[in-house]
Design an enzyme around this catalytic site. Sequence first.
Site, PDB file in Angstrom:
ATOM      1  N   ASP A  74       0.953  -1.222   0.106  1.00  0.00           N
ATOM      2  CA  ASP A  74      -0.040   0.020  -0.093  1.00  0.00           C
ATOM      3  C   ASP A  74       0.859   1.152  -0.057  1.00  0.00           C
ATOM      4  O   ASP A  74       2.054   1.465   0.455  1.00  0.00           O
ATOM      5  CB  ASP A  74      -0.925  -0.018   1.534  1.00  0.00           C
ATOM      6  CG  ASP A  74      -1.983   0.963   1.176  1.00  0.00           C
ATOM      7  OD1 ASP A  74      -2.456   1.269   0.207  1.00  0.00           O
ATOM      8  OD2 ASP A  74      -2.686   1.019   2.370  1.00  0.00           O
ATOM      9  N   HIS A  75       0.365   2.311  -0.729  1.00  0.00           N
ATOM     10  CA  HIS A  75       1.293   3.605  -0.564  1.00  0.00           C
ATOM     11  C   HIS A  75       2.740   3.474  -0.590  1.00  0.00           C
ATOM     12  O   HIS A  75       3.027   3.903   0.559  1.00  0.00           O
ATOM     13  CB  HIS A  75       0.651   4.513   0.486  1.00  0.00           C
ATOM     14  CG  HIS A  75      -0.776   4.794   0.472  1.00  0.00           C
ATOM     15  ND1 HIS A  75      -1.138   5.892  -0.504  1.00  0.00           N
ATOM     16  CD2 HIS A  75      -2.028   4.623   1.085  1.00  0.00           C
ATOM     17  CE1 HIS A  75      -2.415   6.009  -0.370  1.00  0.00           C
ATOM     18  NE2 HIS A  75      -3.093   5.182   0.577  1.00  0.00           N
ATOM     19  N   ASP A  96       2.460   5.510  -5.166  1.00  0.00           N
ATOM     20  CA  ASP A  96       1.931   6.707  -4.697  1.00  0.00           C
ATOM     21  C   ASP A  96       2.588   8.304  -5.144  1.00  0.00           C
ATOM     22  O   ASP A  96       3.558   8.426  -4.178  1.00  0.00           O
ATOM     23  CB  ASP A  96       1.324   6.679  -3.265  1.00  0.00           C
ATOM     24  CG  ASP A  96       0.485   7.795  -2.751  1.00  0.00           C
ATOM     25  OD1 ASP A  96       0.256   8.816  -3.641  1.00  0.00           O
ATOM     26  OD2 ASP A  96       0.108   7.794  -1.904  1.00  0.00           O
ATOM     27  N   GLY A 163      -8.154   7.427   8.011  1.00  0.00           N
ATOM     28  CA  GLY A 163      -8.473   7.168   9.480  1.00  0.00           C
ATOM     29  C   GLY A 163      -9.760   7.550   9.707  1.00  0.00           C
ATOM     30  O   GLY A 163     -10.821   7.325   9.131  1.00  0.00           O
ATOM     31  N   HIS A 190      -9.740   4.616  -1.378  1.00  0.00           N
ATOM     32  CA  HIS A 190      -9.312   4.487  -0.189  1.00  0.00           C
ATOM     33  C   HIS A 190     -10.184   4.897   0.929  1.00  0.00           C
ATOM     34  O   HIS A 190     -11.270   5.586   0.531  1.00  0.00           O
ATOM     35  CB  HIS A 190      -8.005   5.280  -0.406  1.00  0.00           C
ATOM     36  CG  HIS A 190      -6.790   4.743  -1.160  1.00  0.00           C
ATOM     37  ND1 HIS A 190      -5.638   4.214  -0.539  1.00  0.00           N
ATOM     38  CD2 HIS A 190      -6.916   4.096  -2.401  1.00  0.00           C
ATOM     39  CE1 HIS A 190      -4.988   3.656  -1.526  1.00  0.00           C
ATOM     40  NE2 HIS A 190      -5.585   3.460  -2.309  1.00  0.00           N
ATOM     41  N   GLY A 192     -11.844   3.579   3.472  1.00  0.00           N
ATOM     42  CA  GLY A 192     -13.080   2.874   3.731  1.00  0.00           C
ATOM     43  C   GLY A 192     -13.577   3.121   5.041  1.00  0.00           C
ATOM     44  O   GLY A 192     -14.861   2.919   5.461  1.00  0.00           O
ATOM     45  N   THR A 193     -12.955   3.163   6.215  1.00  0.00           N
ATOM     46  CA  THR A 193     -13.330   3.102   7.592  1.00  0.00           C
ATOM     47  C   THR A 193     -14.260   4.286   7.672  1.00  0.00           C
ATOM     48  O   THR A 193     -13.838   5.326   7.490  1.00  0.00           O
ATOM     49  CB  THR A 193     -12.207   3.188   8.501  1.00  0.00           C
ATOM     50  OG1 THR A 193     -11.151   2.047   8.311  1.00  0.00           O
ATOM     51  CG2 THR A 193     -12.546   3.038   9.813  1.00  0.00           C
TER      52      THR A 193
END
Length: 271
Positions: A74-75, A96, A163, A190, A192-193
Amino acid sequence: MNKYLNQSSKQYFAFNIWSIESAKAVIDGCANYGNDALLQTSMKAYGKLDKKELRQFVTSYSAKRGIKGYLHLDHCKEMSAIKEAIDFGWDSVMIDASDRPLYQNIEQTNHVVDYAHERGVLVEAEIGQINGETGVASYEDVCLFAEQTDVDLLAVAIGTAHGLYHGTPILDFDLLERVIGSVQTPLVIHGGTGLEDDVFLKLLRYEQVKKINISTDVKMSYREAIRKAMEDELFQIEGFDPLKVVDYIQTEIRTMVEYKQELLKRGIVHE
Ligand code: 13P
């Protein structure tokens, strides 16, 4: 080469993990729904992990549970880490360079794509920054980027952020639809939380949305498990059993992953 993009209708939640145990909980949650597991390592976790051990575990445990387990970096901003992850058998990598001017983002992405595709690895890139701040990408930039690169997955900023959200995020579905109308590349969401279920279901209605990233929720599940274990007095010195705490952690993460698999099931309208 197609790896987890091999079925045109398949959509994934991708979960960030930091250890064999967290990977196991995610694989279990996906396998209980018969879905392949897409596990992501942040650069921070990647730096600390034993890559060979994680790769072997994800492959063997997923096979044991009858699914495929994919690993995604990721990233990442460093070519050296991207090359290393590819050598260790990661299935996809994210370059990224979204903080760079567009032409540099395109240039760097193409460099990674050339290297990764030769080795059968998928590449995700990002357009418009999706960090701690909600923001949206420019439609023109997205179109130009898709035209001038050969990325397999494109993370387009549509108003989500990494976050915990303070307030309800407002997603730019008009931008998403315009992009879908002009660009064929599979898309990644990105941050999703904290999105509501109906937002996930709305996103999943777009067949081109292939991957929705969940990281903070995995960490929050870990935290909640420890909180519950303390509440249930598992931390008394007398009779303290780490295995019981691990059980709480596994159950909490797995349950969250299963909930997302349930959403995937409800969201399937393309088959
Ligand atoms: P969250 O931490 O908001 O779930 O975002 C995860 C993510 O997008 C990782 O790339």
